[in-house]
Motif scaffolding. Sequence first.
Motif, PDB file in Angstrom:
ATOM      1  N   PHE A  49       0.654  -1.125  -0.411  1.00  0.00           N
ATOM      2  CA  PHE A  49       0.222   0.279   0.155  1.00  0.00           C
ATOM      3  C   PHE A  49       1.049   1.412   0.507  1.00  0.00           C
ATOM      4  CE2 PHE A  49      -3.725  -2.497   2.151  1.00  0.00           C
ATOM      5  CZ  PHE A  49      -4.456  -2.530   0.819  1.00  0.00           C
ATOM      6  N   ASN A  50       1.711   1.308   0.869  1.00  0.00           N
ATOM      7  CA  ASN A  50       2.833   2.434   0.436  1.00  0.00           C
ATOM      8  C   ASN A  50       2.671   3.179  -0.774  1.00  0.00           C
ATOM      9  OD1 ASN A  50       4.535   4.492   2.136  1.00  0.00           O
ATOM     10  ND2 ASN A  50       6.414   3.821   1.001  1.00  0.00           N
ATOM     11  N   GLY A  51       2.231   4.282  -2.032  1.00  0.00           N
ATOM     12  CA  GLY A  51       2.732   5.261  -2.235  1.00  0.00           C
ATOM     13  C   GLY A  51       1.913   5.213  -3.020  1.00  0.00           C
ATOM     14  N   ILE A  52       0.672   3.929  -3.408  1.00  0.00           N
ATOM     15  CA  ILE A  52      -0.444   4.061  -4.380  1.00  0.00           C
ATOM     16  C   ILE A  52      -1.516   5.424  -4.509  1.00  0.00           C
ATOM     17  CG2 ILE A  52       0.340   1.096  -3.854  1.00  0.00           C
ATOM     18  CD1 ILE A  52      -2.720   0.749  -2.321  1.00  0.00           C
ATOM     19  N   LYS A  53      -2.436   5.099  -5.161  1.00  0.00           N
ATOM     20  CA  LYS A  53      -3.646   6.498  -4.835  1.00  0.00           C
ATOM     21  C   LYS A  53      -4.684   5.372  -4.387  1.00  0.00           C
ATOM     22  CE  LYS A  53      -1.421   9.380  -7.709  1.00  0.00           C
ATOM     23  NZ  LYS A  53      -1.719  11.014  -8.850  1.00  0.00           N
ATOM     24  N   ILE A  54      -5.165   6.243  -3.363  1.00  0.00           N
ATOM     25  CA  ILE A  54      -6.646   5.932  -3.093  1.00  0.00           C
ATOM     26  C   ILE A  54      -6.994   7.468  -3.416  1.00  0.00           C
ATOM     27  CG2 ILE A  54      -8.043   5.262  -1.841  1.00  0.00           C
ATOM     28  CD1 ILE A  54      -6.073   2.967  -0.871  1.00  0.00           C
ATOM     29  N   LYS A  55      -8.699   6.891  -4.281  1.00  0.00           N
ATOM     30  CA  LYS A  55      -9.428   8.386  -4.373  1.00  0.00           C
ATOM     31  C   LYS A  55      -8.466   9.647  -5.395  1.00  0.00           C
ATOM     32  CE  LYS A  55     -13.062   6.595  -0.953  1.00  0.00           C
ATOM     33  NZ  LYS A  55     -13.799   6.832  -0.742  1.00  0.00           N
ATOM     34  N   GLY A  56      -7.874   9.548  -5.450  1.00  0.00           N
ATOM     35  CA  GLY A  56      -6.681  10.664  -6.484  1.00  0.00           C
ATOM     36  C   GLY A  56      -5.353  10.743  -5.440  1.00  0.00           C
ATOM     37  N   ARG A  57      -5.972  10.575  -4.611  1.00  0.00           N
ATOM     38  CA  ARG A  57      -4.413  10.988  -2.957  1.00  0.00           C
ATOM     39  C   ARG A  57      -3.103   9.652  -3.155  1.00  0.00           C
ATOM     40  NH1 ARG A  57      -6.842  12.979   2.101  1.00  0.00           N
ATOM     41  NH2 ARG A  57      -4.572  12.995   3.057  1.00  0.00           N
ATOM     42  N   THR A  58      -2.686  10.058  -2.963  1.00  0.00           N
ATOM     43  CA  THR A  58      -1.478   9.161  -2.572  1.00  0.00           C
ATOM     44  C   THR A  58      -0.702   9.027  -1.632  1.00  0.00           C
ATOM     45  OG1 THR A  58      -0.128   9.997  -5.000  1.00  0.00           O
ATOM     46  CG2 THR A  58       1.401   8.793  -3.095  1.00  0.00           C
ATOM     47  N   ILE A  59      -1.240   7.870  -0.774  1.00  0.00           N
ATOM     48  CA  ILE A  59      -1.033   7.194   0.722  1.00  0.00           C
ATOM     49  C   ILE A  59       0.305   7.209   1.400  1.00  0.00           C
ATOM     50  CG2 ILE A  59      -3.467   6.923   0.606  1.00  0.00           C
ATOM     51  CD1 ILE A  59      -2.673   4.295   1.035  1.00  0.00           C
ATOM     52  N   ARG A  60       0.612   7.506   2.331  1.00  0.00           N
ATOM     53  CA  ARG A  60       2.026   6.709   2.787  1.00  0.00           C
ATOM     54  C   ARG A  60       1.286   5.894   3.985  1.00  0.00           C
ATOM     55  NH1 ARG A  60       5.067  10.282   6.273  1.00  0.00           N
ATOM     56  NH2 ARG A  60       5.308   8.503   8.476  1.00  0.00           N
ATOM     57  N   VAL A  61       2.401   4.418   3.539  1.00  0.00           N
ATOM     58  CA  VAL A  61       1.463   3.490   5.068  1.00  0.00           C
ATOM     59  C   VAL A  61       2.977   2.531   5.629  1.00  0.00           C
ATOM     60  CG1 VAL A  61       0.800   0.946   5.319  1.00  0.00           C
ATOM     61  CG2 VAL A  61      -0.352   2.800   3.722  1.00  0.00           C
ATOM     62  N   ASP A  62       3.248   3.138   7.545  1.00  0.00           N
ATOM     63  CA  ASP A  62       4.770   2.702   7.535  1.00  0.00           C
ATOM     64  C   ASP A  62       4.060   1.791   8.397  1.00  0.00           C
ATOM     65  OD1 ASP A  62       7.562   2.398   7.098  1.00  0.00           O
ATOM     66  OD2 ASP A  62       7.734   4.742   7.232  1.00  0.00           O
ATOM     67  N   HIS A  63       5.699   1.291   8.769  1.00  0.00           N
ATOM     68  CA  HIS A  63       5.449   0.976  10.685  1.00  0.00           C
ATOM     69  C   HIS A  63       5.380   2.105  11.205  1.00  0.00           C
ATOM     70  CE1 HIS A  63       6.105  -3.396   9.062  1.00  0.00           C
ATOM     71  NE2 HIS A  63       6.571  -2.718   8.154  1.00  0.00           N
ATOM     72  N   VAL A  64       5.173   1.636  12.527  1.00  0.00           N
ATOM     73  CA  VAL A  64       5.425   2.784  14.060  1.00  0.00           C
ATOM     74  C   VAL A  64       5.994   2.118  14.545  1.00  0.00           C
ATOM     75  CG1 VAL A  64       3.598   4.184  13.861  1.00  0.00           C
ATOM     76  CG2 VAL A  64       2.622   2.751  14.325  1.00  0.00           C
ATOM     77  N   ALA A  65       6.871   2.356  15.787  1.00  0.00           N
ATOM     78  CA  ALA A  65       7.292   2.083  17.200  1.00  0.00           C
ATOM     79  C   ALA A  65       5.970   1.572  18.008  1.00  0.00           C
ATOM     80  CB  ALA A  65       8.332   2.964  17.285  1.00  0.00           C
ATOM     81  N   ASN A  66       5.366   2.409  18.158  1.00  0.00           N
ATOM     82  CA  ASN A  66       4.370   2.515  19.582  1.00  0.00           C
ATOM     83  C   ASN A  66       2.633   2.353  18.576  1.00  0.00           C
ATOM     84  OD1 ASN A  66       5.752   1.163  21.897  1.00  0.00           O
ATOM     85  ND2 ASN A  66       6.819   3.045  21.147  1.00  0.00           N
ATOM     86  N   TYR A  67       2.020   1.852  18.575  1.00  0.00           N
ATOM     87  CA  TYR A  67       0.641   2.057  18.442  1.00  0.00           C
ATOM     88  C   TYR A  67       0.101   2.712  19.571  1.00  0.00           C
ATOM     89  CZ  TYR A  67      -4.333   0.817  17.265  1.00  0.00           C
ATOM     90  OH  TYR A  67      -6.184   0.966  17.219  1.00  0.00           O
ATOM     91  N   ARG A  68      -1.305   3.618  18.784  1.00  0.00           N
ATOM     92  CA  ARG A  68      -1.407   4.428  19.431  1.00  0.00           C
ATOM     93  C   ARG A  68      -3.486   3.903  19.337  1.00  0.00           C
ATOM     94  NH1 ARG A  68       1.149  10.239  17.792  1.00  0.00           N
ATOM     95  NH2 ARG A  68       3.286   8.912  16.815  1.00  0.00           N
ATOM     96  N   PRO A  69      -3.539   3.534  20.782  1.00  0.00           N
ATOM     97  CA  PRO A  69      -5.130   2.978  19.982  1.00  0.00           C
ATOM     98  C   PRO A  69      -5.724   4.535  20.475  1.00  0.00           C
ATOM     99  CG  PRO A  69      -4.456   2.470  22.548  1.00  0.00           C
ATOM    100  CD  PRO A  69      -3.186   3.179  21.323  1.00  0.00           C
ATOM    101  N   PRO A  70      -7.242   4.558  20.011  1.00  0.00           N
ATOM    102  CA  PRO A  70      -7.457   5.438  20.837  1.00  0.00           C
ATOM    103  C   PRO A  70      -8.012   5.872  22.019  1.00  0.00           C
ATOM    104  CG  PRO A  70      -9.341   3.904  19.261  1.00  0.00           C
ATOM    105  CD  PRO A  70      -8.245   3.115  19.897  1.00  0.00           C
ATOM    106  N   LYS A  71      -7.689   7.543  22.062  1.00  0.00           N
ATOM    107  CA  LYS A  71      -8.450   8.050  23.907  1.00  0.00           C
ATOM    108  C   LYS A  71      -9.255   6.808  24.490  1.00  0.00           C
ATOM    109  CE  LYS A  71      -6.129  12.395  22.988  1.00  0.00           C
ATOM    110  NZ  LYS A  71      -4.699  11.759  23.446  1.00  0.00           N
ATOM    111  N   GLU A  72      -8.926   6.676  26.051  1.00  0.00           N
ATOM    112  CA  GLU A  72     -10.093   5.622  26.105  1.00  0.00           C
ATOM    113  C   GLU A  72     -11.426   6.662  27.071  1.00  0.00           C
ATOM    114  OE1 GLU A  72      -9.960   4.236  31.058  1.00  0.00           O
ATOM    115  OE2 GLU A  72      -8.357   4.947  30.576  1.00  0.00           O
ATOM    116  N   SER A  73     -12.271   5.376  26.588  1.00  0.00           N
ATOM    117  CA  SER A  73     -13.609   5.615  26.311  1.00  0.00           C
ATOM    118  C   SER A  73     -14.472   5.120  27.603  1.00  0.00           C
ATOM    119  CB  SER A  73     -13.814   5.818  24.959  1.00  0.00           C
ATOM    120  OG  SER A  73     -15.300   5.619  24.688  1.00  0.00           O
ATOM    121  N   GLU A  74     -15.627   5.345  28.058  1.00  0.00           N
ATOM    122  CA  GLU A  74     -16.416   3.693  27.819  1.00  0.00           C
ATOM    123  C   GLU A  74     -16.882   2.870  26.826  1.00  0.00           C
ATOM    124  OE1 GLU A  74     -19.547   5.198  30.266  1.00  0.00           O
ATOM    125  OE2 GLU A  74     -18.296   6.339  31.411  1.00  0.00           O
ATOM    126  N   ASP A  75     -16.804   3.010  25.636  1.00  0.00           N
ATOM    127  CA  ASP A  75     -17.404   2.835  24.712  1.00  0.00           C
ATOM    128  C   ASP A  75     -16.158   1.318  24.620  1.00  0.00           C
ATOM    129  OD1 ASP A  75     -19.234   4.573  24.315  1.00  0.00           O
ATOM    130  OD2 ASP A  75     -18.499   5.607  23.230  1.00  0.00           O
TER     131      ASP A  75
END
Length: 118
Positions: A49-75
């Motif tokens: 996926f890195n560098g492909i175009k989706i809906k006319g936009r070139t996207i960047r896909v890469d690894h991250v050192a630490n996954y960041r889940p959404p902020k804490e929520s009751e949901d």
Amino acid sequence: EGDVICVFSQYGEVVNINLVRDKKTGKSKGFCFLCYEDQRSTILAVDNFNGIKIKGRTIRVDHVANYRPPKESEDWDEVTRALHAKGCGVKTPPHTSSDSPSEDEDVPVKKQKGEGCS
């Protein structure tokens, strides 16, 4: 969010996604963090996926050192709570030359793919 999961699920099971939004407006900032169930899926997604175009936009896909889940929520569901507590991916011991794995072994590494979602 559903479109992002649909596109990225081609390479494996997406277990969590954090679509980053502006705190004041609630609008998407144009990127997200996404966690796959396994490392192979992560590598395939980054490689394909890195560098492909989706809906006319070139996207960047890469690894991250630490996954960041959404902020804490009751949901939050159980998966998101576990990811927040333990992180995404499997921690592996430091690599030593004496116990190098063969190429056929699936050795998980704590890397996740992330930025590039629209």
